[in-house]
Structures are given as structure tokens and as C-alpha cells.
Design a protein around this motif. Structure first.
Motif, PDB file in Angstrom:
ATOM      1  N   ASP A  60       0.810  -1.215   0.000  1.00 35.69           N
ATOM      2  CA  ASP A  60       0.000   0.000   0.000  1.00 35.69           C
ATOM      3  C   ASP A  60       0.850   1.275   0.000  1.00 35.69           C
ATOM      4  O   ASP A  60       0.352   2.352  -0.300  1.00 35.69           O
ATOM      5  N   THR A  61       2.143   1.152   0.288  1.00 35.77           N
ATOM      6  CA  THR A  61       3.012   2.336   0.318  1.00 35.77           C
ATOM      7  C   THR A  61       3.834   2.533  -0.952  1.00 35.77           C
ATOM      8  O   THR A  61       4.448   3.574  -1.122  1.00 35.77           O
ATOM      9  N   GLY A  62       3.867   1.548  -1.845  1.00 35.29           N
ATOM     10  CA  GLY A  62       4.629   1.688  -3.084  1.00 35.29           C
ATOM     11  C   GLY A  62       5.132   0.352  -3.583  1.00 35.29           C
ATOM     12  O   GLY A  62       4.733  -0.702  -3.084  1.00 35.29           O
ATOM     13  N   CYS A  63       6.050   0.404  -4.559  1.00 35.22           N
ATOM     14  CA  CYS A  63       6.550  -0.806  -5.199  1.00 35.22           C
ATOM     15  C   CYS A  63       8.077  -0.820  -5.145  1.00 35.22           C
ATOM     16  O   CYS A  63       8.721   0.204  -5.364  1.00 35.22           O
ATOM     17  N   PRO A  81     -11.607  -2.646  -0.696  1.00 34.60           N
ATOM     18  CA  PRO A  81     -11.167  -3.117   0.616  1.00 34.60           C
ATOM     19  C   PRO A  81      -9.762  -2.586   0.925  1.00 34.60           C
ATOM     20  O   PRO A  81      -8.996  -2.277   0.024  1.00 34.60           O
ATOM     21  N   THR A  82      -9.447  -2.486   2.196  1.00 35.85           N
ATOM     22  CA  THR A  82      -8.108  -2.070   2.596  1.00 35.85           C
ATOM     23  C   THR A  82      -7.176  -3.266   2.461  1.00 35.85           C
ATOM     24  O   THR A  82      -7.420  -4.313   3.060  1.00 35.85           O
ATOM     25  N   TYR A 128      -3.269   0.073  -5.085  1.00 32.71           N
ATOM     26  CA  TYR A 128      -4.415   0.287  -5.960  1.00 32.71           C
ATOM     27  C   TYR A 128      -4.084   1.339  -7.012  1.00 32.71           C
ATOM     28  O   TYR A 128      -3.474   2.363  -6.710  1.00 32.71           O
ATOM     29  N   GLY A 129      -4.493   1.066  -8.247  1.00 28.03           N
ATOM     30  CA  GLY A 129      -4.312   2.056  -9.290  1.00 28.03           C
ATOM     31  C   GLY A 129      -4.799   1.579 -10.633  1.00 28.03           C
ATOM     32  O   GLY A 129      -5.055   0.397 -10.844  1.00 28.03           O
TER      33      GLY A 129
END
Length: 123
Positions: free
Chosen positions: A69-72, A99-100, A106-107
Motif C-alpha cells: 500500500d506504500t509503493g513498489c 477493501p483495505t 491500488y491504481g
């Protein structure tokens, strides 16, 4: 597009699932080469794999970005420091009930950029 050859190296080849086709870009006037893929909807992306063919020699580099959720984060090759991958969305979160998830980003847009260089770079 590489060598202005829109037929051979067009962007659509980057997501056509055909390993016999190649999508390839050149650096723009800002010195950055980029490939942007816009998906049909917002997805929970937990992994992005990019196979970069070496046009001038036989072989490929395999890049794998693992997303949270913070990046790749890139793994798989010692060339990861030359590239960045971002996942974003042109849609607002209120358009979707998602959903979390902490194990994905998400994108609906994936952007790979090459900003780094090395001595004797071919690309």
C-alpha cells in the motif's frame, strides 16, 4: 518510440501478452525514458513484471516490482537503480468501494521511468 518505428515498437506491445513483440521508448527532451500504461479500471496490483529485451544482444533482463500500500520495490536485476515504477489512479477513491489491502497498490495507471544512466549505456 524507438527509432520512430511505431509499428515494431508501439506501446500496445507492452501489455499484449505476446513475448515475441517489443515495446520500446527513447529518452525525451528531459532525458527520461518512460512507458505509461492505463488500465481499464482500478486494480489491486501486488506485482509488476517487466521483461526488458536487449535488442543489441540476445537475452533479457527481468524486473519484478513487489507492491504494498506504500509503493513498489524492484528486485531481479542489478539495474533496478536505473528505473522507477509508480502505480497511481486518475479516479478518486470515492468512485470505488475498495477493501483495505496492505499487500498491493491500488491504481489504474502504471508508469515505468528510466532516469539513471551508467557508463557505456546503450539504452
Amino acid at each position: 518510440t524507438l527509432w520512430d518505428n511505431e509499428y515494431e515498437y508501439r506501446a500496445a506491445h507492452s501489455i499484449d501478452l505476446d513475448l515475441n513483440t517489443i515495446s520500446c521508448t527513447e529518452r525525451g527532451s528531459d532525458g527520461v525514458a518512460r512507458l505509461k500504461v492505463t488500465l481499464d479500471q482500478v486494480y489491486c496490483l501486488n506485482e509488476v513484471v517487466w521483461i526488458q529485451p536487449l535488442i543489441w544482444v540476445k537475452g533479457s533482463y527481468y524486473f519484478t516490482w513487489t507492491c504494498s500500500d506504500t509503493g513498489c520495490t524492484c528486485t531481479g536485476t542489478d539495474f533496478c537503480d536505473l528505473y522507477t515504477l509508480t502505480v497511481s489512479s486518475g479516479r478518486t477513491a470515492s468512485q470505488y468501494t475498495l477493501p483495505t489491502e496492505s499487500n498491493c497498490k491500488y491504481g489504474d495507471t502504471v508508469m515505468i521511468q528510466r532516469t539513471g544512466t551508467r557508463t557505456n549505456d546503450k539504452n
